[in-house]
Enzyme design. Structure first.
Site, PDB file in Angstrom:
ATOM      1  N   VAL A  40      32.379  48.765  57.035  1.00 14.49           N
ATOM      2  CA  VAL A  40      33.116  49.069  55.803  1.00 14.49           C
ATOM      3  C   VAL A  40      33.978  50.326  55.962  1.00 14.49           C
ATOM      4  CG1 VAL A  40      31.353  50.499  54.645  1.00 14.49           C
ATOM      5  CG2 VAL A  40      32.788  48.964  53.296  1.00 14.49           C
ATOM      6  N   GLY A  41      33.680  51.130  57.013  1.00 14.83           N
ATOM      7  CA  GLY A  41      34.512  52.318  57.248  1.00 14.83           C
ATOM      8  C   GLY A  41      33.744  53.634  57.308  1.00 14.83           C
ATOM      9  N   LYS A  42      32.444  53.579  57.552  1.00 12.19           N
ATOM     10  CA  LYS A  42      31.642  54.823  57.616  1.00 12.19           C
ATOM     11  C   LYS A  42      32.127  55.746  58.733  1.00 12.19           C
ATOM     12  CE  LYS A  42      27.810  52.527  58.306  1.00 12.19           C
ATOM     13  NZ  LYS A  42      28.328  51.163  58.151  1.00 12.19           N
ATOM     14  N   THR A  43      32.421  55.165  59.900  1.00 12.04           N
ATOM     15  CA  THR A  43      32.841  55.993  61.031  1.00 12.04           C
ATOM     16  C   THR A  43      34.197  56.629  60.752  1.00 12.04           C
ATOM     17  OG1 THR A  43      31.670  54.469  62.492  1.00 12.04           O
ATOM     18  CG2 THR A  43      33.168  56.009  63.533  1.00 12.04           C
ATOM     19  N   LYS A  45      25.318  60.359  64.928  1.00 11.26           N
ATOM     20  CA  LYS A  45      25.083  58.934  64.659  1.00 11.26           C
ATOM     21  C   LYS A  45      23.639  58.736  65.110  1.00 11.26           C
ATOM     22  CE  LYS A  45      26.078  54.449  64.081  1.00 11.26           C
ATOM     23  NZ  LYS A  45      26.688  53.764  62.934  1.00 11.26           N
ATOM     24  N   PRO A  56      43.965  54.061  52.613  1.00 11.48           N
ATOM     25  CA  PRO A  56      44.666  52.798  52.897  1.00 11.48           C
ATOM     26  C   PRO A  56      44.381  52.355  54.331  1.00 11.48           C
ATOM     27  CG  PRO A  56      46.154  54.628  53.233  1.00 11.48           C
ATOM     28  CD  PRO A  56      44.824  55.235  52.840  1.00 11.48           C
ATOM     29  N   ASP A 101      30.658  54.514  68.046  1.00 14.30           N
ATOM     30  CA  ASP A 101      30.740  55.393  66.870  1.00 14.30           C
ATOM     31  C   ASP A 101      30.506  56.842  67.264  1.00 14.30           C
ATOM     32  OD1 ASP A 101      31.113  53.109  65.482  1.00 14.30           O
ATOM     33  OD2 ASP A 101      29.398  53.340  64.129  1.00 14.30           O
ATOM     34  N   THR A 146      23.302  50.753  67.257  1.00 13.26           N
ATOM     35  CA  THR A 146      23.034  49.501  67.975  1.00 13.26           C
ATOM     36  C   THR A 146      24.379  48.959  68.480  1.00 13.26           C
ATOM     37  OG1 THR A 146      23.176  48.210  65.942  1.00 13.26           O
ATOM     38  CG2 THR A 146      20.983  48.971  66.581  1.00 13.26           C
ATOM     39  N   GLU A 184      26.434  59.945  60.214  1.00 10.82           N
ATOM     40  CA  GLU A 184      26.788  58.563  59.855  1.00 10.82           C
ATOM     41  C   GLU A 184      25.554  57.679  59.911  1.00 10.82           C
ATOM     42  OE1 GLU A 184      29.656  56.384  62.293  1.00 10.82           O
ATOM     43  OE2 GLU A 184      29.058  54.537  61.240  1.00 10.82           O
TER      44      GLU A 184
END
Ligand SMILES: Nc1ncnc2c1ncn2[C@@H]1O[C@H](COP(=O)(O)OP(=O)(O)OP(=O)(O)O)[C@@H](O)[C@H]1O
Ligand SMILES: [Mg+2]
Length: 246
Positions: free
Chosen positions: A14-17, A38, A206, A55, A42, A115
């Site tokens: 979804v965009g955590k990194t 992090k 965006p 990540d 996995t 994260e």
């Protein structure tokens, strides 16, 4: 460490990194010593004894990570939930080791960005979820969400699960929100989610050109993050005197 934040999300991918790295870049720009972590990864690649997390590598590039094993203490090859990956690889998620790495890193940095993995109810081991790790790290949370159809349900479930477990939610960041040709859902969901949850909306990002975790490419992430996300609100009072670099 003066303060820190745990970046979780409504889902995987979804965009955590991206949000973690964007925040790290902005804080570095303000002269803050920022550390990234992090704790459980996995889908790692490379030689068995030196598995690499995309990540963690991306975050360490954003924040100049200097202690690789501490930034990413639990790595697994299979792209699965950590408890399942650990079982298949005959390993375990060692929470004590993760928390020790977190404390040790905290000695070197003023602000820690951690994260999560997947969402808040991803199991790390028996009876221990990402939410437990957040509590044990004593960090407030940012929830990263999409804004399209389904986001109300996903965001409210995540906020609910966090609140029930006594976690402090700093706010929600929406990611990959269209700036033109947006859908009606994207247009209306952020306000609905704010009104129903009472959680602050910290901004939305965006789609950014030339931004990719896998190839460690940042595009204009730092500038876009600074323009669109309420970084001061994330920091709160802890760094009100931090002076931006000239
Ligand atoms: N705002 C954006 N603009 C362009 N690409 C993006 C944006 N946000 C995310 N991406 C891309 O989408 C993919 C997923 O994003 P990201 O890796 O941040 O998700 P995640 O929630 O950290 O996933 P995971 O659960 O695997 O950790 C990445 O390849 C990333 O480069
Ligand atoms: Mg990630």
């Amino acid at each position: 460490m003066k303060a820190g934040i745990f970046i979780t999300g409504t889902d995987t991918e979804v965009g955590k990194t991206i949000v973690s790295a964007g925040l790290a870049l902005c804080l570095r720009d303000r002269g803050i010593k920022v550390g990234v972590m992090k704790p459980v990864a996995t889908g790692c690649y490379g030689a068995e004894e030196r598995l690499i997390s995309h990540d963690a590598a991306f975050l360490m590039e954003a924040a100049e990570g200097q202690f690789p094993p501490l930034h990413s203490p639990a790595r697994f090859r299979n792209p699965l939930s950590p408890n399942v990956a650990a079982m298949l690889e005959k390993k375990e998620v060692n929470v004590d080791r993760i928390l020790k790495s977190f404390r040790d890193l905290g000695k070197h940095y003023d602000y820690m960005i951690v994260e999560g993995i997947g969402g808040i109810m991803v199991p790390l081991k028996k009876d221990y979820y990402v939410a437990n790790l957040i509590r044990d790290m004593k960090l407030p949370v940012i929830v990263v969400s999409h804004a399209g159809l389904g986001a109300i349900n996903h965001a409210l479930l995540t906020v609910d699960a966090a609140m029930i477990r006594g976690l402090e939610i700093k706010g929600i960041i929406f990611n990959r929100v269209a700036v033109s040709n947006y859908s009606l859902a994207e247009l209306t969901n952020p306000k609905v989610i704010h009104d129903l949850s009472g959680v602050p909306i910290l901004g939305s990002l965006p789609d950014i050109d030339d931004l990719q975790v896998e190839s460690c490419s940042f595009g204009r992430l730092k500038d876009v993050f600074r323009e669109r996300i309420q970084v001061d609100r994330i920091l709160g009072d802890a760094f009100s005197k931090a002076v931006p670099k000239a």
